[in-house]
Design an enzyme around this catalytic site. Structure first.
Site: not given
Ligand code: NAD
Length: 493
Positions: A216, A218, A221, A238, A272
């Site tokens: 998800g 940064p 993260g 990731e 990503c």
């Molecule tokens: P996100 O971080 O918003 O969400 C990812 C997960 O985290 C979801 O399941 C969500 O429910 C959970 N989440 C969200 N906010 C949270 C919080 N405050 N506390 C706990 N859990 C929480 O990411 P997204 O919008 O789903 O995806 C987009 C991002 O992911 C982009 O930055 C993209 O670059 C990155 N990404 C990275 C990779 C990789 O392999 N490195 C792959 C795909 C996406």
């Protein structure tokens, strides 16, 4: 969908026609605790499975996964109008390829790995025994909701773990299919899907998981890492970032334009690894822009809105974010070199190329994660290197160049999670390569052995096989002879 629900970020998806089956199911804290306890109790049984048993388990997962291929295609169409062939290529294939790779190599990965033993420990043998971490959590994003859930799952299972999975709430159809597949293959004491949004994720993070594999943003993260630190759980993060592309004066522009267009506009740029911005040598700018345009039209026709191969932005919130980036860039003087048309009613943004972009525009300060592509020119490589190195380390950096010297110079003078030379994003598909970011774009690696390793503890084992060891001679009380032996050890071993 109304603006207000969209802004809340909790809405079910709008692009598809079917009802969102998984939407609104938020697992309760008690349910999470119940399953976590079940898995904790069951973890040693799973850990003791042989390579053959894990292999059979992965085969069964592959069979059921493929039996649901049509459901996966439908779900992704319903979630953001993704074309079935694109679903096969970017959601199904990476998972089946990860399964095949793990099945092929699993017994080798699991075998204790003999390592050398130094002379000072004469009479002993040493090996690394990969043991599972235990009960692990996988938190997935929405942009490749199947691929980025099942991919890590495969290596977690190969390593012998129990797994709890939290799919993204923004792709409820994909989340529902994920649950169906998992429930068909596994008992909940081994693998369980916990659906829900941030609250559910937060409740999960309160459990003392042995490892959390998060994909998800940064910023999220950091929340994951902080939560894991409370019980010293390890993490693989990731993450994302702004992945640059450099096209130098020696580059084959045909290939560059084709591959940049493919990696940028597939999944509507919601990747990503998508090329986030491009630096093209000034001598190649016109040729690149012209060929990029030609490729976009080859892929999606002159009106991408009418193409069934062009996906949509996942929801209103992201549509408005991207539209805001576009409008702000234009206000700050950017030229729309191609595209630029939008339609809020469909969360549609045309494949768009921008030039003359002010570097302070959001489109250059934030990860774009959509179909907008700023293109800059340069005279010498120092210019892109300075811009890239002033930003956080990207997830990927792409180099289009036929000059080995330039390729080396760029690699040695930048930092990135991964790199493709003369291609974009496809390093993801090679399970022999570690996949992941570096610092702001990620911590730890996944895929193949690197995924297996992320979900394992490499336990170092030393086995004394002779009755006496050199160290037996060096116990207290110390004397001149023992000191001499210690001096020799320091000097020679
Ligand atoms: P996100 O971080 O918003 O969400 C990812 C997960 O985290 C979801 O399941 C969500 O429910 C959970 N989440 C969200 N906010 C949270 C919080 N405050 N506390 C706990 N859990 C929480 O990411 P997204 O919008 O789903 O995806 C987009 C991002 O992911 C982009 O930055 C993209 O670059 C990155 N990404 C990275 C990779 C990789 O392999 N490195 C792959 C795909 C996406």
């Amino acid at each position: 969908m109304t603006q207000s629900t969209a802004e809340s970020g909790t809405e079910a998806q709008t692009n598809g026609s079917h009802a969102a089956p998984g939407a609104g199911i938020d697992a309760s804290k008690a349910e999470i605790e119940r399953i976590f306890k079940l898995q904790r109790a069951h973890q040693y049984t799973v850990a003791k499975t042989t390579a053959r048993e894990r292999n059979d388990k992965l085969k069964r997962l592959e069979t059921v996964f493929l039996a649901h291929r049509e459901d996966i295609r439908t779900a992704l169409y319903d979630d953001f109008r993704k074309h079935p062939s694109e679903v096969d290529l970017t959601e199904v294939f990476p998972v089946t390829s990860e399964i095949k790779h793990a099945r092929r190599h699993l017994s080798k990965w699991m075998r204790p790995r003999r390592v050398a033993t130094p002379m000072a420990l004469l009479g002993a043998r040493s090996y690394v025994h990969y043991e599972p971490k235990g009960v692990v959590l996988i938190i997935a994003p929405w942009n490749f909701p199947i691929n980025l859930t099942f991919g890590p799952l495969v290596t977690a299972l190969a390593a012998g773990n129990c797994v709890m999975i939290k799919p993204s709430e923004h792709t409820p159809h994909a989340s529902a299919v994920t649950r169906r597949i998992i429930e068909e293959v596994f008992d909940e004491n081994e693998v369980a899907v916990i659906e829900g949004g941030i609250e559910t994720s937060t409740a999960l993070l309160a459990q003392p998981f042995n490892h959390t594999f998060f994909t998800g943003a940064p910023e999220i993260g950091k929340i994951i890492m902080e939560a894991a630190s409370k019980h010293l759980g390890s993490v693989t993060l990731e993450l994302g970032g702004k992945s640059p592309t450099i096209i130098d004066e020696t580059a084959q522009v045909d290939a560059a334009a084709h591959r940049v267009a493919w990696a940028k506009y597939t999944n509507n740029g919601q990747i990503c690894l998508a090329p986030d911005y491009v630096f093209v040598h000034e001598s190649k700018k016109d040729e690149f822009l012209q060929k990029l345009t030609k490729n976009i039209e080859k892929f999606y026709g002159i009106d991408a809105r009418r193409s069934d191969s062009y996906a949509r932005i996942v929801n209103d919130r992201h549509y408005h974010r991207l539209n805001g980036y576009l409008e702000e860039a234009k206000q700050k003087g950017a030229t729309v070199a191609y595209g630029g048309r939008t339609d809020a009613s469909e969360d549609y943004i045309e494949p768009t190329v921008l030039t003359d972009v002010d570097p302070t525009s959001k489109v250059m300060t934030d990860e774009i994660f959509g179909p907008l592509l700023p293109v800059y020119t340069f005279k010498t490589l120092d210019e892109p290197l300075a811009v890239i190195n002033a930003k956080e380390k990207p997830l990927a950096l792409y180099i289009y160049s036929r000059s080995r010297a330039n390729q080396q110079r760029i690699i040695q003078n930048t930092r990135a999670g991964g790199t493709c030379i003369n291609h974009s994003a496809v390093h993801f598909f090679n399970n022999h390569l570690p996949f992941g970011g570096s610092n702001n774009s990620g911590i730890g690696k996944g895929h193949g052995f690197f995924g297996f390793e992320a979900f394992s503890n490499p336990r170092g084992v030393l086995k004394q096989v002779t009755p006496f060891t050199a160290l037996d001679l060096l116990t207290a009380p110390y004397n001149a002879l023992k000191q001499k032996l210690i001096d020799i050890s320091i000097k020679f071993f």
